[in-house]
Design an enzyme around this catalytic site. Structure first.
Site, PDB file in Angstrom:
ATOM      1  N   HIS A   1       0.833  -1.209   0.000  1.00  0.00           N
ATOM      2  CA  HIS A   1       0.000   0.000   0.000  1.00  0.00           C
ATOM      3  C   HIS A   1       0.868   1.260   0.000  1.00  0.00           C
ATOM      4  O   HIS A   1       0.703   2.142  -0.861  1.00  0.00           O
ATOM      5  CB  HIS A   1      -0.909  -0.029   1.238  1.00  0.00           C
ATOM      6  CG  HIS A   1      -1.754   1.178   1.423  1.00  0.00           C
ATOM      7  ND1 HIS A   1      -3.110   1.181   1.222  1.00  0.00           N
ATOM      8  CD2 HIS A   1      -1.454   2.452   1.819  1.00  0.00           C
ATOM      9  CE1 HIS A   1      -3.602   2.382   1.461  1.00  0.00           C
ATOM     10  NE2 HIS A   1      -2.603   3.173   1.836  1.00  0.00           N
ATOM     11  N   GLU A   2       1.767   1.360   0.969  1.00  0.00           N
ATOM     12  CA  GLU A   2       2.598   2.565   1.055  1.00  0.00           C
ATOM     13  C   GLU A   2       3.527   2.676  -0.153  1.00  0.00           C
ATOM     14  O   GLU A   2       3.817   3.778  -0.623  1.00  0.00           O
ATOM     15  CB  GLU A   2       3.392   2.569   2.365  1.00  0.00           C
ATOM     16  CG  GLU A   2       2.538   2.554   3.620  1.00  0.00           C
ATOM     17  CD  GLU A   2       1.481   3.652   3.679  1.00  0.00           C
ATOM     18  OE1 GLU A   2       1.667   4.702   3.020  1.00  0.00           O
ATOM     19  OE2 GLU A   2       0.474   3.463   4.371  1.00  0.00           O
TER      20      GLU A   2
ATOM     21  N   HIS B   1       1.678   4.395  -2.896  1.00  0.00           N
ATOM     22  CA  HIS B   1       1.754   5.850  -2.763  1.00  0.00           C
ATOM     23  C   HIS B   1       3.097   6.362  -3.305  1.00  0.00           C
ATOM     24  O   HIS B   1       3.166   7.395  -3.979  1.00  0.00           O
ATOM     25  CB  HIS B   1       1.637   6.252  -1.294  1.00  0.00           C
ATOM     26  CG  HIS B   1       0.245   6.289  -0.753  1.00  0.00           C
ATOM     27  ND1 HIS B   1      -0.778   6.982  -1.361  1.00  0.00           N
ATOM     28  CD2 HIS B   1      -0.291   5.742   0.380  1.00  0.00           C
ATOM     29  CE1 HIS B   1      -1.887   6.862  -0.632  1.00  0.00           C
ATOM     30  NE2 HIS B   1      -1.625   6.101   0.410  1.00  0.00           N
TER      31      HIS B   1
ATOM     32  N   HIS C   1       3.164   6.683  -6.966  1.00  0.00           N
ATOM     33  CA  HIS C   1       2.419   7.863  -7.406  1.00  0.00           C
ATOM     34  C   HIS C   1       3.335   9.085  -7.421  1.00  0.00           C
ATOM     35  O   HIS C   1       3.269   9.922  -8.327  1.00  0.00           O
ATOM     36  CB  HIS C   1       1.239   8.081  -6.468  1.00  0.00           C
ATOM     37  CG  HIS C   1       0.162   8.954  -7.016  1.00  0.00           C
ATOM     38  ND1 HIS C   1      -0.937   9.325  -6.280  1.00  0.00           N
ATOM     39  CD2 HIS C   1      -0.002   9.550  -8.224  1.00  0.00           C
ATOM     40  CE1 HIS C   1      -1.733  10.087  -7.004  1.00  0.00           C
ATOM     41  NE2 HIS C   1      -1.177  10.245  -8.190  1.00  0.00           N
TER      42      HIS C   1
END
Length: 704
Positions: free
Chosen positions: A496-497, A500, A503
């Site tokens: 998940h991190e 990010h 992105h």
């Protein structure tokens, strides 16, 4: 602090710095870093450098704004919008270092700096946002934007700049501006105190057990080793077993400890943090919520939620509640079924009259998981060493986007030995720097997050500035010859991190305020959450889930158990998450200021939506940092809102027959590259080719 006072402070700071060029050179923020890729020179930065750099940054921005408003030429995109966009370069430089490092290296000195600088920054922000001459020039460009021949990104910048000023108070009547400033400063200070209290309260509690007790309550060998490692970190507890309120310690304890009284003790320490006592946050919540109501109404909105959501995809509190309730109803139904099963178990264990309590839930959940699925979390951990999971995330980015990650210990580092720097490369060219750190310490905030020391953008001369990204987690530390081993859920947290981080790393934008993760809050979780789908996909899991001792690939039999148990416990997981999301919106949908007794407010609302007493909200109010400190106020729903998108997005890959489909990866990469330069939902529709459906989410969570 008013403009005159702020300028006086800046002048005083400048006087101190004006003793000669060497004095400026002594402050690393006031020169070029002179490091590879202009990474901050962490080793040279001292606490005393921050305040002069903050003050100089504010001074430089005010000077740049004075030049904009005193320009005799008519306002243009270049002399107004672009000039303003780059007016805070130094301020962004020091903020990007200080506020990110204070989250991982909090000290008494950083606390004192925060307490001093946050009100100054709030006042400075108001001095900018309420500058009538500056807004007049911005509005002039905005009003004629259609005829300026702007490209899509330039048009987006004009519209965002104008809207930011309006939302920042540019249209607030002069008679209300003093109160508006006061509220901004009050909120900034209160939220900072809230965060400091949560960290201090979390660090304040430790359960210390001797060997006889620790080894008799059902904990695994790995949990005991980790607890003994914690004990050996302090002379006072050396040789003993220590359990604390950080998730890698607390949650396994609650899942496996057979001593009910100890579970209750740990539960109460965790769930009553900052609710009374030295680090009380209850009064702060009353003040924060009421200040946000008043500020929103000064800005012309009914409530703080209406203000926040007006700038998001959801748009209204009604839309948020509508989506959440679609999932709440089946989740609560499933949670009640789970509760009934655990109630039978506790009666069998303790006899008539025993009742399942919140501190029993995780214990009986884990116990039943083992019985029904023969699935032991400790066995699963053996195949999810931190290094293997991290490499799995890297390999996935290579498969999808063609980028690679090269560790480089020669790069500047803010905590050598605990933080690993990587150069992120594409076709041999470095496109970003990634710092990753994994384990808890007392100076570090709890949880997991990604942040940017510097976001990707082009500087005012058109030179590309590569991003400098941090990924911070709090996983169990290695102990003895045993590496850090993750649960399946923690593996998803890492992915998940890392999503990010992608992105930010893959951003290809011109302007800082549009680049990378600067998208609406209820879209920013898409790049992160979509990565979790690959992490739990059985085909991809087998590429990185390998036994930490033997290197054996995770067996098909264990994969089958994980798949069979994939929707196990989802009633609880979704109910506690949605309870927190609904509570957040309830706080910020208030339209009238009122005294708030936090415990009464929270209990009454959660009862009204049917939350059963055996489950509490994922975060109780007094330690709910997302909504009282870290920018998810009226936005915690985003995790669920975006979950609809991420499950729908991964379904596209599944439907194609190839979860690494190159064409789809290219389309999704466009979302990652584009930041906020395009309408987010239009980008998603271009990727998916149809409206997102809630069905994949409900199916994957077993809630259909």
């Amino acid at each position: 602090m008013n403009r005159k006072q702020l300028l006086a402070v800046s002048f005083a700071a400048l006087t101190l710095l004006a003793t000669g060029c060497k004095k400026n050179m002594d402050n690393p923020f006031l020169t070029e870093w002179g490091t590879p890729y202009e990474i901050p020179n962490f080793e040279q930065i001292k606490p005393e450098h921050y305040m002069p750099a903050f003050e100089e940054g504010m001074k430089q921005q005010l000077e740049a704004i004075d030049a904009i408003v005193n320009n005799a030429e008519e306002p243009t995109f270049e002399n107004t919008i672009v000039a303003y966009e780059y007016s805070a370069d130094l301020l962004n430089k020091v903020s990007g270092v200080f506020f990110n490092l204070s989250g991982v290296e909090r000290t008494d000195e950083t606390d004192m700096i925060e307490e001093k600088v946050i009100p100054m920054l709030s006042a400075h922000g108001d001095n900018v946002a309420l500058n009538a001459k500056l807004f007049a020039r911005i509005k002039a460009v905005y009003d004629k934007r259609e005829g300026l021949g702007l490209n899509q990104e330039q048009m987006r910048l004009v519209e965002k700049t104008y809207n930011d000023f309006v939302r920042g108070g540019a249209n607030v009547p002069e008679a209300q501006q003093a109160r508006f400033r006061e509220l901004n400063e009050q909120i900034a200070s209160l939220t900072n105190r809230f965060e400091q209290n949560v960290l201090k309260a979390t660090n304040a509690y430790k359960l210390v057990l001797d060997e006889a007790k620790a080894t008799s309550i059902g904990l695994s060998e790995g949990q005991l080793a980790a607890a003994k490692e914690l004990g050996n970190e302090s002379e006072e507890t050396k040789g003993q077993y220590v359990f604390n309120l950080q998730m890698p310690s607390w949650e396994p304890f609650m899942q496996n400890c057979s001593d009910r009284e100890l579970r209750k003790q740990m539960w109460e320490a965790y769930s009553t943090r900052c609710n009374g006592g030295e680090f009380d946050n209850a009064a702060l919540i009353d003040s924060i919520v009421n200040a946000r109501i008043e500020r929103a109404q000064i800005l012309g909105f009914k409530s703080h939620a209406d203000y926040v959501l007006d700038d998001c995809l959801a748009k209204t509190p009604e839309a948020v509640n509508g989506l959440l309730m679609q999932i709440w109803t089946p989740a609560l139904k499933k949670a009640k079924e789970e509760c009934a099963a655990y109630q039978k178990m506790i009666l069998a264990d303790l006899g008539a009259g025993a009742k399942i309590e919140p501190y029993d839930w995780r214990y009986y959940c884990e116990k039943l998981r083992k019985e029904q699925y023969d699935l032991d979390e400790e066995e699963v951990r053996q195949y999810f060493s931190l290094d293997n999971v991290r490499q799995g995330a890297f390999d996935l980015a290579t498969k999808l986007y063609g980028i690679t990650f090269e560790e480089n210990q020669n790069l500047p580092n803010y905590h050598k030995g605990l933080v690993t720097p990587y150069e992120v490369k594409e076709n041999g060219e470095t496109i970003g720097i990634l710092y990753m750190e994994w384990h808890p310490r007392e100076s570090k905030a709890s949880g997991a997050w990604m942040t940017e020391i510097r976001g990707q953008h082009k500087d005012i001369n058109g030179n590309n500035q590569i991003p400098i990204i941090m990924v911070c987690c709090n996983f169990t530390k290695p102990s003895g010859d045993r590496p850090s081993l993750l649960t399946a859920d923690e593996s998803e947290t890492l992915f998940h991190e890392f999503g990010h981080a992608l992105h930010g790393l893959l951003s290809k934008c011109t302007y800082p305020s549009l680049a990378g993760t600067s998208v609406p809050r209820d879209f920013v979780e898409l790049p992160s959450q979509v990565m979790e789908n690959w992490c739990r996909n059985s085909t991809y899991r087998k590429t990185f889930a390998k036994h930490y001792k033997t290197g054996e690939i995770i067996p098909d039999a264990l994969i089958a158990k994980l798949e069979a148990a994939a929707t196990y416990g989802q009633g609880f997981i979704n109910t506690e998450l949605l309870a927190a999301s609904l509570l957040d919106i309830h706080y910020y949908s208030l339209t009238e200021k009122q005294p708030i007794d936090v415990n009464v407010f929270e209990d009454n609302y959660l009862k009204s939506i049917g939350l059963i007493p055996e489950i509490i909200s994922r975060y109780k109010s007094t330690y709910f940092k997302h909504i009282f400190t870290t920018g998810y106020d009226a936005g915690y729903y985003s995790y669920t809102w975006t979950a609809v998108l991420d499950h729908d997005a991964f379904a596209a890959f599944q439907e194609s027959g190839d979860i690494f489909n190159a064409d789809l990866a290219k389309k999704f990469r466009h979302i990652l590259e584009s930041g906020n330069t395009e309408d987010p939902m239009q980008m998603y529709l271009a990727f998916r080719g149809q409206e997102p459906s809630v069905t994949p989410l409900l199916r994957d969570r077993g809630l259909l």
